[in-house]
Design a protein around this motif. Structure first.
Motif, PDB file in Angstrom:
ATOM      1  N   VAL A 226       0.810  -1.216   0.000  1.00  0.00           N
ATOM      2  CA  VAL A 226       0.000   0.000   0.000  1.00  0.00           C
ATOM      3  C   VAL A 226       0.844   1.267   0.000  1.00  0.00           C
ATOM      4  O   VAL A 226       0.318   2.368  -0.220  1.00  0.00           O
ATOM      5  N   GLN A 229       1.232   3.607  -3.783  1.00  0.00           N
ATOM      6  CA  GLN A 229      -0.069   4.065  -4.259  1.00  0.00           C
ATOM      7  C   GLN A 229      -0.052   4.474  -5.726  1.00  0.00           C
ATOM      8  O   GLN A 229      -0.871   4.011  -6.524  1.00  0.00           O
ATOM      9  N   SER A 230       0.859   5.327  -6.115  1.00  0.00           N
ATOM     10  CA  SER A 230       0.860   5.838  -7.482  1.00  0.00           C
ATOM     11  C   SER A 230       1.145   4.735  -8.490  1.00  0.00           C
ATOM     12  O   SER A 230       0.543   4.681  -9.573  1.00  0.00           O
ATOM     13  N   GLN A 233      -1.980   2.571  -8.948  1.00  0.00           N
ATOM     14  CA  GLN A 233      -2.980   3.257  -9.765  1.00  0.00           C
ATOM     15  C   GLN A 233      -2.605   3.234 -11.242  1.00  0.00           C
ATOM     16  O   GLN A 233      -3.473   3.158 -12.116  1.00  0.00           O
ATOM     17  N   ASP A 238      -7.188   0.395  -7.583  1.00  0.00           N
ATOM     18  CA  ASP A 238      -7.529   1.445  -6.623  1.00  0.00           C
ATOM     19  C   ASP A 238      -7.038   1.042  -5.248  1.00  0.00           C
ATOM     20  O   ASP A 238      -7.297  -0.081  -4.793  1.00  0.00           O
ATOM     21  N   VAL A 239      -6.341   1.932  -4.587  1.00  0.00           N
ATOM     22  CA  VAL A 239      -5.840   1.633  -3.246  1.00  0.00           C
ATOM     23  C   VAL A 239      -6.950   1.871  -2.221  1.00  0.00           C
ATOM     24  O   VAL A 239      -7.887   2.630  -2.472  1.00  0.00           O
ATOM     25  N   THR A 243      -5.564   4.079   2.931  1.00  0.00           N
ATOM     26  CA  THR A 243      -4.270   4.433   2.347  1.00  0.00           C
ATOM     27  C   THR A 243      -4.325   5.815   1.707  1.00  0.00           C
ATOM     28  O   THR A 243      -3.403   6.629   1.862  1.00  0.00           O
ATOM     29  N   GLN A 244      -5.395   6.079   0.966  1.00  0.00           N
ATOM     30  CA  GLN A 244      -5.548   7.390   0.328  1.00  0.00           C
ATOM     31  C   GLN A 244      -5.578   8.500   1.370  1.00  0.00           C
ATOM     32  O   GLN A 244      -4.949   9.554   1.192  1.00  0.00           O
ATOM     33  N   HIS A 247      -2.099   9.096   2.853  1.00  0.00           N
ATOM     34  CA  HIS A 247      -1.260   9.858   1.926  1.00  0.00           C
ATOM     35  C   HIS A 247      -1.675  11.327   1.883  1.00  0.00           C
ATOM     36  O   HIS A 247      -0.821  12.221   1.774  1.00  0.00           O
ATOM     37  N   GLN A 259       2.494   3.283   8.038  1.00  0.00           N
ATOM     38  CA  GLN A 259       1.390   3.243   7.090  1.00  0.00           C
ATOM     39  C   GLN A 259       0.272   2.343   7.619  1.00  0.00           C
ATOM     40  O   GLN A 259       0.460   1.135   7.764  1.00  0.00           O
TER      41      GLN A 259
END
Length: 277
Positions: A226, A229-230, A233, A238-239, A243-244, A247, A259
């Motif tokens: 996780v 992320q980038s 994607q 989709d994370v 996690t989103q 970030h 995290q």
């Protein structure tokens, strides 16, 4: 010896068609939970069908508990590897829950006295013993999947595969099924393979194998995955919301010590941050 081992496996449906899997190698230990994740068409469901002998590799070798997958070993392989699919209605054959769980045992010639013990035990493990005489089609989606899991448990496999088994369920139903399989897997030390495209479902797994365009993109643990992320994607995944959010907090200068991978960990991290101010 591994519960499952893929050695340089490639697969294509027809000779003139492109490969849907290319040079895939990985192992699953006895009692391990491996989540296989990837976008639609990444090859993850093909891997599931290869594990259970529904397909045979075009190239490479697959071993289940040390037994090479072949036409000769297919029935022994299927005894050791149980599979639960996305739509449980496609797996029901009995008029009652009891009859449905008994189906696989009858096909294997299990004596009736042992059969009844296994039916009772498997339904108790998924907490569906009170529905013994219910018609499967009258159950909720989550209940149907638990019956399907009970039918697999009754044949005493060493490995269970869930191929998008929660895709048709609401969030509560997904949580119930994942909690059920986690509890049963831990109690019996079964190998567990969960196939999904939803990263939220892999956070409890021991390891995660990410597929992308028929190849292994990475193999890691959920907490490390996780952090990417980038990259995730970019390959169409989709994370999780947690996690989103973590970030987003980082981008605002709010640094968490680690995290978080679920809501509980996020709340603990925020509370610790508050106490340390």
């Amino acid at each position: 010896m591994y519960a499952i081992e893929f050695k340089n496996v490639s697969f294509r449906y027809e000779e003139e068609q492109p490969y849907v899997l290319r040079n895939v190698s990985f192992q699953v230990k006895a009692g391990e939970w491996l989540a296989i994740i990837g976008h639609n068409g990444s090859g993850k469901s093909t891997i599931a069908k290869l594990m259970n002998g529904l397909l045979f590799p075009t190239e490479g070798e697959i071993l289940i508990n040390g037994i090479p997958l072949s036409e000769e070993s297919i029935w022994e392989i299927r005894r050791q590897v149980g599979m639960v699919f996305q739509n449980p209605d496609n797996q029901f054959v009995g008029t009652t829950v009891r009859d449905d769980v008994a189906f696989g045992l009858e096909n294997r010639g299990v004596p009736r006295s042992e059969m009844m013990n296994r039916i009772t035990s498997s339904l108790e493990q998924v907490r569906m013993q009170e529905y013994l005489l219910h018609e499967p089609y009258r159950l909720s989606g989550g209940q149907k999947q638990r019956v399907a899991i009970a039918g697999v448990l009754a044949i005493s496999p060493s490995v269970i595969i869930l191929d998008e088994a929660t895709a048709m369920l609401d969030p509560l139903g997904r949580k119930e099924i994942l909690d059920t399989v986690h509890r049963v897997q831990a109690a019996q030390q079964l190998g567990l393979i969960t196939i999904t495209h939803d990263l939220n479902e892999v956070m409890q797994a021991h390891r995660v194998l990410v597929m992308n365009d028929g190849e292994i993109w990475t193999t890691t643990v959920p907490r490390e995955l996780v952090k990417r992320q980038s990259e995730l994607q970019q390959i169409g995944l989709d994370v999780p919301f947690v996690t989103q959010l973590a970030h987003a907090l980082e981008s605002q200068g709010i640094s968490l010590t680690e995290q978080p991978i679920d809501h509980e960990e996020l709340l603990d991290a925020l509370w610790t941050l508050h106490l340390n101010k």
